[in-house]
Design a protein around this motif. Structure first.
Motif: not given
Length: 475
Positions: A38-41, A138-141, A168-172, A175-178
Motif C-alpha cells: 500500500a505504500c510503494g513510494g 480493501d483496495l489491496a484485495s 502513498d496510499a494509492v501507490t502499489t 503504480r497508482q491504483w485508485a
C-alpha cells in the motif's frame, strides 16, 4: 500551494476517450501479488503546476482560494457509473453533473449495500460500476483480484493535488491504483463534563490514558469503547508504536506481526481489559453505543471527522460536552495517528476508465464538492484528500457536538493532519488475514484468549497462507 489542474490531464492524448481496455488481466493480477504494497513510494507528480485559477467552473472556498480541477472534460458523451453505500455522496455528484451539463459527461450514482461483496459479484458476472468507493485495506484485495484498474497513465499530473499520505496510499509497486477520496486524520474527543467533575486532566499518552481509565472505572465510567468485531484500533495503535506487519523486500514479503511493538499494544489492551476500563458495545448496537455516550457512561472517543456526523445526529443531552484534543501518543514515540485512506477505485473492466478518473478526481478536489462531501450534516463528513486541506477544516466542524469547545477544532484537526502516518503496507492476503484478526480480537475482547495471543497466531496464519500461494516469505 500551486497544483496541477486535471483539465490539463484530460484534454488531448492520451487522456481523452482512450481505447477501452482491461488494464489488469488474470495474469497481471498474479504478478501483482509479488508487488502488493500500500505504500510503494510517492508517484512522480509530473505535469503542470498551474492550478488553472479562474477557468470556467472553478469553485472557490469561503476564503476565496481556488482548489481543484477546472471543469474541462472534452472527451465526448459518457456516463460514469459510481457505487457507494451512502447516499450522502449525492450532493457532490449533483454538483458535478450541474457543472458538466454542457460537456457531455455525467455521473450516475447508485447506493449499494454490502458494497465490497456487491462489487465482487458484479465483476464476476461481467458487469459492475465504472468506479466505486472503497478503502486502502480493501483496495489491496481488489488489486490482487484484478478488479482495480491501473490508473498510472492518468495519475502523474494529479499527484500534486493530493497529500503525500494519500498519494502513498494509492501507490502499489510504484503504480497508482485508485483516486484518493478522503484522508482520515484521527484525534480524541473528551466528554469535558466528566473529566472536569472527576478533577482529571486530559492524558497525552496511551500510558496516562490507561491510568485515568482505572480512576474512572472506580466510579463505573468506561474511558473508551472497544467493539469485538472491530480490531482496527489494535492495528492502528500497533502501527503508531512502530509495528510494520507486511514489508516487501525484493521479491519476498517480510512478515513481522509478532513484533515487540505489537506485543506492547497487546499488553496495553490486556491491562485495560483486566482493569475493566473499556466498554464493549458492538457497532451492531449503534443506538446503544450512542446512548452510552449520551448518558456519560463512556468518557472519550478516538475518531476522525467522518465519525462525528453520526455522533452529532444521535446525541441529545450529551451534545456540546465533547472537547477535541490531539491524538494520544505512545510514551517516547512522539505524536502520530494512523488510519486507512478512503479512495475511488476504478473497475479494470470499465470502458470509461479515463472518464471515471476525471470524474472522481473532480469530486475529491473541486472546492464546492469538497465542502459538500465534508458537510457534517447533509454530506459524508469526509476530510479532504487534497494537499492543503486547511481551508476546509472549518466546514467539517460539528458545532452541536463540540459546543463551547469549537475553538479547539481547527488546531486539533490541523495537528492530526500534520501527524498522520502513511507508511503501512497491506499485504497480498490481507482480506483473509483481517478475517482471522477479527476472530482473534473478538475472542480477546470476550475474555476467551489474551490479546498477546493474537500476534503469534496471526503471524503463523499469514506466513502459511502466503507460502501456500507460492509467495516468497521472510520472517
Amino acid at each position: 500551494m500551486l497544483s496541477a489542474s486535471p483539465e490539463s490531464v484530460f484534454k488531448g492524448e492520451p487522456f481523452v476517450r482512450t481505447t477501452p481496455r482491461r488494464l489488469v488481466t488474470a495474469v497481471a493480477a498474479a504478478s501483482i501479488l509479488a508487488l502488493l504494497s500500500a505504500c510503494g513510494g510517492s508517484p512522480d507528480p509530473g505535469g503542470s503546476t498551474d492550478p488553472g485559477a479562474g477557468d470556467q467552473g472553478s469553485a472557490e472556498t469561503s476564503s476565496g482560494s481556488t482548489q481543484g480541477p477546472a471543469d474541462g472534460w472534452t472527451g465526448g458523451d459518457v456516463t460514469v457509473t459510481l457505487w457507494h453505500d451512502n447516499a450522502a455522496i449525492q450532493p457532490a455528484v449533483d454538483l458535478f453533473n450541474e457543472a458538466h451539463a454542457e460537456q457531455g459527461i455525467q455521473i450516475e450514482f447508485t447506493e449499494t449495500t454490502d458494497l465490497v461483496q456487491a462489487v465482487r459479484n458484479a465483476v464476476t458476472a461481467g458487469t459492475g460500476p465504472d468506479a466505486f468507493v472503497t478503502q486502502t485495506a480493501d483496495l489491496a484485495s481488489f488489486i490482487s483480484e484484478g478488479t482495480a484498474a491501473d490508473i498510472t497513465d492518468y495519475y502523474g499530473p494529479l499527484a500534486p493535488l493530493y497529500s503525500d499520505v494519500v498519494n502513498d496510499a494509492v501507490t502499489t509497486g510504484g503504480r497508482q491504483w485508485a483516486v484518493p477520496a478522503a484522508q482520515i486524520p484521527t484525534f480524541m474527543i473528551y466528554n469535558a463534563d466528566i473529566w472536569t467533575e472527576k478533577g482529571l486532566e486530559y492524558p497525552t499518552t496511551y500510558e496516562d490514558f490507561l491510568e485515568a481509565g482505572k480512576t474512572l472505572a472506580a466510579d463505573g465510567i468506561s474511558i473508551f469503547n472497544i467493539a469485538g468485531e472491530d480490531p482496527t484500533t489494535f492495528i492502528y495503535m500497533a502501527w503508531e508504536a512502530g509495528a510494520r506487519w507486511y514489508e516487501l523486500d525484493g521479491d519476498s514479503w517480510t512478515i513481522d506481526i509478532d513484533s515487540d511493538e505489537t506485543r506492547r499494544t497487546a499488553e496495553y489492551f490486556d491491562a485495560g481489559l483486566e482493569a475493566g476500563i473499556f466498554s464493549k458495545i458492538s457497532y451492531a448496537e449503534y443506538a446503544a453505543m450512542m446512548q452510552a455516550y449520551n448518558d456519560g457512561q463512556i468518557a472519550t472517543r478516538q475518531l476522525s471527522t467522518w465519525q462525528t456526523k453520526g455522533m452529532q445526529a444521535n446525541l441529545t443531552t450529551g451534545l456540546g460536552a465533547w472537547d477535541p484534543q490531539p491524538n494520544l501518543e505512545w510514551a517516547d514515540n512522539g505524536p502520530a495517528n494512523a488510519a486507512f485512506t478512503r479512495v475511488f477505485a476504478v473497475n479494470s473492466a470499465s470502458e470509461n476508465i479515463d472518464a471515471a478518473v476525471y470524474a472522481t478526481s473532480w469530486l475529491s478536489t473541486n472546492a464546492a464538492s469538497i465542502e459538500a462531501l465534508g458537510d457534517p450534516e447533509a454530506g459524508l463528513s469526509w476530510f479532504p484528500a487534497v494537499a492543503d486541506a486547511t481551508p476546509y477544516i472549518g466546514a467539517s466542524l460539528p458545532e452541536q457536538l463540540v459546543g463551547e469547545h469549537a475553538d479547539n477544532w481547527q488546531p486539533v484537526v490541523e495537528n492530526a493532519v500534520a501527524t498522520q502516518k502513511g507508511d503501512w503496507t497491506y499485504g497480498p492476503n490481507w482480506a483473509g488475514a483481517f478475517l482471522q484478526l477479527q476472530d482473534l480480537w473478538g475472542k480477546a475482547v470476550a475474555g476467551q484468549i489474551k490479546t498477546v495471543d493474537i500476534a503469534p497466531a496471526l503471524q503463523q496464519w499469514v506466513v502459511e497462507d502466503l507460502k501456500a500461494q507460492g509467495i516468497n516469505v521472510t520472517e
